[in-house]
Design a protein around this motif. Sequence first.
Motif, PDB file in Angstrom:
ATOM      1  N   HIS A 111      -4.277  -6.907   3.275  1.00  0.00           N
ATOM      2  CA  HIS A 111      -3.553  -5.646   3.277  1.00  0.00           C
ATOM      3  C   HIS A 111      -4.523  -4.494   3.002  1.00  0.00           C
ATOM      4  O   HIS A 111      -4.895  -4.246   1.855  1.00  0.00           O
ATOM      5  N   ALA A 160      -4.145  -1.264   3.124  1.00  0.00           N
ATOM      6  CA  ALA A 160      -3.639  -0.061   2.463  1.00  0.00           C
ATOM      7  C   ALA A 160      -3.767  -0.161   0.953  1.00  0.00           C
ATOM      8  O   ALA A 160      -3.721   0.841   0.255  1.00  0.00           O
ATOM      9  N   ASP A 161      -3.903  -1.376   0.442  1.00  0.00           N
ATOM     10  CA  ASP A 161      -4.085  -1.514  -1.000  1.00  0.00           C
ATOM     11  C   ASP A 161      -5.285  -2.370  -1.381  1.00  0.00           C
ATOM     12  O   ASP A 161      -5.478  -2.690  -2.547  1.00  0.00           O
ATOM     13  N   GLY A 191       0.801  -1.220   0.000  1.00  0.00           N
ATOM     14  CA  GLY A 191       0.000   0.000   0.000  1.00  0.00           C
ATOM     15  C   GLY A 191       0.826   1.258   0.000  1.00  0.00           C
ATOM     16  O   GLY A 191       0.614   2.167  -0.790  1.00  0.00           O
TER      17      GLY A 191
END
Lengths: 477, 477
Positions: free
Chosen positions: A371, A373-374, A153
Amino acid sequence: MKLHPQATAALKRRLGARVDLSSEGRWAASFDSSKISFLPEAVIRPRAEKDIGSVLELANRHRVSVTVRGRGTTLTGAAAPVQGGWVLDMRRLKRVRIDADAGMAHVDAGATNAAVQTAAAAKGWFYPPDPSSKEYCTIGGNIACNAGGMHGGKYGVTRDFVIAVRGFLPTGEYVEWGTATKKFSAGFNLRDLWIGSEGMLGIVTGAVLKLIPQPAARWTLLTAFADEATALKAARLLFRARVQPAICEFLDRESVLCAERATGKTVFPGQAGRPVILLEFAGGVSEIDDLKFEVLAWAQTQALAFKEAKNREEAEELWAVRRKCSGAMFELGDAKLNEDIVVPMRNYEKFARFLARLKRSSKLPIPTFGHLADGNLHVNIMYHRANASETMAAETAVQKLMETVVALGGAISGEHGIGLAKTPFLRLQHRPAQIKAMQAVKQALDPRGILNPGKMFEVVRIWKYEKMQIKLPWDHK
Amino acid sequence: MKLHPQATAALKRRLGARVDLSSEGRWAASFDSSKISFLPEAVIRPRAEKDIGSVLELANRHRVSVTVRGRGTTLTGAAAPVQGGWVLDMRRLKRVRIDADAGMAHVDAGATNAAVQTAAAAKGWFYPPDPSSKEYCTIGGNIACNAGGMHGGKYGVTRDFVIAVRGFLPTGEYVEWGTATKKFSAGFNLRDLWIGSEGMLGIVTGAVLKLIPQPAARWTLLTAFADEATALKAARLLFRARVQPAICEFLDRESVLCAERATGKTVFPGQAGRPVILLEFAGGVSEIDDLKFEVLAWAQTQALAFKEAKNREEAEELWAVRRKCSGAMFELGDAKLNEDIVVPMRNYEKFARFLARLKRSSKLPIPTFGHLADGNLHVNIMYHRANASETMAAETAVQKLMETVVALGGAISGEHGIGLAKTPFLRLQHRPAQIKAMQAVKQALDPRGILNPGKMFEVVRIWKYEKMQIKLPWDHK
């Protein structure tokens, strides 16, 4: 499967001890982490890059399939020689050299991801892509599937760190795509066409990788939430405030329960069975001090509970939880469809609601972590192979999952690639014209269809195949 | 040049007022910043993306060349319709929407770079790629040549910020490469194949761009050095200490003299005519405070003199110098070969010595400036067109420059691309097998050779052509 005894004999004459025709050697190269075996006719372990040119020359002349492998950690079947032929094992080519001024690593394809990380760190530099198999998987394999990891991310994935690649066209000519410079705008970009092409458009023998300065400080925070939707919304608020955690790992309730069963401890004391988000921030010392203030204020208002790691040992304990959850899932079923889908941030809450419905309607455990953040979430559909109705429910669930991911503007794979495992869903992601264009490029670069045939475009339902009951070193404990 | 009156009449019938057949309209679309005119038969200004599908359908049916342009700021001739046909002007497609949570910009190809930067900044986000023509050039053009700018070393170039693109295959089908997610590993990567393909492999109609948090603090420092080699060595020491300036602009002695003549002021008071490095650091407030200490210690030991900007106004004054030097060069000659080469950091000093020799042997002024964090230097070979021996010296010098750059492991273009201008040097950069592979890909995706023909692979010595004497808005003042 067509055999090529004459071509294989010619190969053995040409490359001698670099060619392994033994049953053991061929068996070991017959499968990857998908654990489905397809026996090759020969395994070649090049000692020099030019050996690969020789292999391809013979392969093109005699129309023999060539499948390239590093350590075979891929879960998709991309490294399995489904049409037999020859397997190229790249692990003898493994030099790593750090250019400490420019912040670049010059590496051979067979070097492990961890070897690059270690060499970089020794010079104060940092190579962020970190697939969970990083101790074993090779850079060549990372490039082949555009591997990601927990740092994607903030820092990006393999593609974002590849400055140049070298290697061989399917037809056997040596080529170099890009130079060891951060800018390059001279000719069509076949470097990035190779990245993520899963060994079908060329053979990567080496690369120049971009490094970034090793962060001086790290800070870890564990947060627990009332439910999944609340957790995902809280994450979105953090990103909206333009806070960029280096790692932001989400574990849903079922993943937390798996970890708790595996360790015999509650993940978050006093909050047993609650979904958690584990955050790591990285940067300069004072940068992290500034961030702490902002992030703790966020946790105060958004989380049910939170605790910071006081030091690296405490942080390591928290990360141990994250690593435990995946293996522990096999208590919920003996078969797993592990899908590394991606959902755009704006649709996190919609996806959380869909997932809750999918768990109810399929009656299967579907522990999910990943994850934030992405948006790359690992959705693990667990079932018992011998149970026909569970098996059917799992197949229905994975189809619904993929359709929903695409409808929400996401991707059917974020870091594993297509290989065999995702082939039934490729046409959900791509329009017919897109598939046609990809196939035209394949035909243009590999007119004889030598490299890694039978992957990507041919639909294979990998879950119908017999899976070997073996334990691989990188299987989650 | 073959004319297509019937096809053009059919185009006019199909798209009406979107098709401009006037002399003025066609003339304005006949050249880019290379200022060499090639008249097209029609200019199309699409109002909707589907118009482009219609244009390509007709173009393929009647074998008419199609050249796509944004504002035409490219210096390479890449946007000039060298084989006539039709020009597609993308500037009416210019929406920009910021996703403030995900840190992404959803943009049409005709939006200017500055429009994206402004929209992002309004939401606290930052879009780093910044070609010097940013007020004018379009994102579509930036993607076509993989544009860079001053921020390339730390943050990356256009390619590093493109998450997804959409548009049309040369054969007219609508496609989308990638999703609005930071991870995507599903199928061959035609997104990045399009980036930098200079309008030859597809038409980009829109993109999703990655944004990063707007830095809270900036700090600017001007440093002067005894000579070029000392300056380049000092820069290398800074990078070795893993300090990453957001911008690190080098001006050699001749560039400084140009700026001084243009402004009537010394660039660095008391150090007239000395090479300078202009640095900008960006980050969190305390991060920058920490950095200042380290960077000032470096300047103390390495530079002849240095001064910091006390505030944004003072910083702006320093940047004004950098912007002035390029235009002022035309006092040294009426013709310029502007080469945006790249040199790997390890060879900076070797390159400085080569450049000093080249200036002596060619007897031409070759003011050079550029981006030290990524080795992307703008080498400006100045001469007088009417002077035959100067012209010959310039041609010899550019050939030597390109050979040396490649021998030093560098790139013949870092951010401008090939177009027409760099075609004589493409084969210095790429092996025959590499050129063959690029041409095979072109043939696979554009079997009728519709998109931007005559570029990249055909050798054109652009400096032999008559250049129009016109002033464009983005010409350096």
